[in-house]
Design a protein around this motif. Structure first.
Motif, short mmCIF file in Angstrom:
data_model
loop_
_atom_site.label_atom_id
_atom_site.label_comp_id
_atom_site.label_asym_id
_atom_site.label_seq_id
_atom_site.Cartn_x
_atom_site.Cartn_y
_atom_site.Cartn_z
N MET A 38 0.86 -1.18 0.00
CA MET A 38 0.00 0.00 0.00
C MET A 38 0.90 1.23 0.00
SD MET A 38 -3.18 -0.98 2.44
CE MET A 38 -2.29 -1.67 3.81
N ASN A 39 0.82 2.01 -1.08
CA ASN A 39 1.61 3.22 -1.18
C ASN A 39 0.84 4.24 -2.00
OD1 ASN A 39 2.30 2.79 -4.04
ND2 ASN A 39 3.51 1.08 -3.25
N LYS A 40 1.32 5.47 -2.02
CA LYS A 40 0.57 6.53 -2.70
C LYS A 40 0.59 6.42 -4.22
CE LYS A 40 4.38 9.80 -2.42
NZ LYS A 40 4.83 11.06 -1.90
N THR A 41 1.52 5.64 -4.78
CA THR A 41 1.54 5.48 -6.24
C THR A 41 0.48 4.51 -6.73
OG1 THR A 41 3.19 3.71 -6.17
CG2 THR A 41 4.02 5.97 -6.35
N GLY A 42 -0.01 3.65 -5.85
CA GLY A 42 -1.06 2.71 -6.22
C GLY A 42 -0.58 1.57 -7.13
N ARG A 43 0.70 1.24 -7.04
CA ARG A 43 1.21 0.15 -7.86
C ARG A 43 2.21 -0.68 -7.06
NH1 ARG A 43 6.28 1.47 -10.00
NH2 ARG A 43 6.84 3.64 -9.66
N ALA A 44 2.45 -1.86 -7.54
CA ALA A 44 3.42 -2.73 -6.88
C ALA A 44 4.82 -2.19 -7.10
CB ALA A 44 3.30 -4.14 -7.45
N LYS A 45 5.71 -2.51 -6.17
CA LYS A 45 7.06 -1.98 -6.27
C LYS A 45 8.14 -3.05 -6.30
CE LYS A 45 6.68 2.67 -4.76
NZ LYS A 45 7.35 3.71 -4.01
N GLY A 46 7.75 -4.32 -6.32
CA GLY A 46 8.80 -5.31 -6.32
C GLY A 46 8.29 -6.74 -6.39
N PHE A 47 9.23 -7.66 -6.15
CA PHE A 47 8.90 -9.08 -6.21
C PHE A 47 9.69 -9.83 -5.15
CE2 PHE A 47 12.61 -8.59 -8.88
CZ PHE A 47 13.38 -9.71 -8.61
N ALA A 48 9.25 -11.04 -4.89
CA ALA A 48 9.95 -11.93 -3.97
C ALA A 48 10.39 -13.16 -4.75
CB ALA A 48 9.03 -12.34 -2.82
N LYS A 49 11.58 -13.64 -4.43
CA LYS A 49 12.06 -14.84 -5.09
C LYS A 49 11.34 -16.05 -4.52
CE LYS A 49 16.56 -13.10 -6.36
NZ LYS A 49 18.00 -13.29 -6.32
N GLY A 50 11.16 -17.06 -5.38
CA GLY A 50 10.46 -18.26 -4.96
C GLY A 50 11.19 -19.50 -5.43
N VAL A 51 10.48 -20.59 -5.52
CA VAL A 51 11.04 -21.87 -5.91
C VAL A 51 10.78 -22.10 -7.40
CG1 VAL A 51 10.94 -24.36 -5.51
CG2 VAL A 51 10.66 -22.78 -3.60
N ALA A 52 11.83 -22.34 -8.15
CA ALA A 52 11.70 -22.57 -9.59
C ALA A 52 11.22 -23.99 -9.84
CB ALA A 52 13.05 -22.36 -10.27
N GLU A 53 10.53 -24.20 -10.99
CA GLU A 53 10.09 -25.54 -11.35
C GLU A 53 10.04 -25.68 -12.87
OE1 GLU A 53 5.44 -25.93 -11.06
OE2 GLU A 53 6.18 -24.90 -9.28
#
Length: 124
Positions: A38-53
């Motif tokens: 939740m931020n004033k720009t109203g957009r996502a700002k990043g990602f989290a690494k996960g498990v590749a498959e």
């Protein structure tokens, strides 16, 4: 300009046994996920690494005798290599089947549609 040769037909082996297939689709999923904040720009700002498959979708023809028990495959090594010389072998390790189905058509041969997952990919 020199003529280029491209990879064509492949041979598929499961634990050293050659398997007759019609098609193979390999999809690599990175495992990254969008992180919404939740931020004033109203957009996502990043990602989290996960498990590749690695998802494998295989269409194999059904032989009259000697069919593989596709549903019970666990921990298999699947190796793909080009029919002509010069290409590299690609192996998918620790493969297991998640879905196995059969397809019958009036004009064609009987086929198995399979969904498999591999835990690793090795280019040899």
């Amino acid at each position: 300009m020199a003529l280029q040769e491209y990879l064509g037909a492949i041979v598929m082996e499961i634990d050293g046994q050659e398997v007759e297939i019609e098609s193979l689709d390999v999809t690599f999923k990175t495992g990254r996920k969008l992180v919404k904040t939740m931020n004033k720009t109203g957009r996502a700002k990043g990602f989290a690494k996960g498990v590749a498959e690695y998802d494998l979708k295989v269409t194999a023809v059904i032989p009259v005798s000697g069919d593989i028990d596709w549903g019970s495959i666990e921990g298999a090594k699947i190796t793909i290599y080009p029919v002509s010389a010069g290409g590299k072998r690609t192996s998918y390790l620790d493969c297991f089947t998640t879905d196995a189905g059969s397809k019958y058509t009036v004009d064609g041969e009987a086929k198995r549609d399979l969904t498999m997952i591999a835990l690793r990919e090795v280019i040899e």
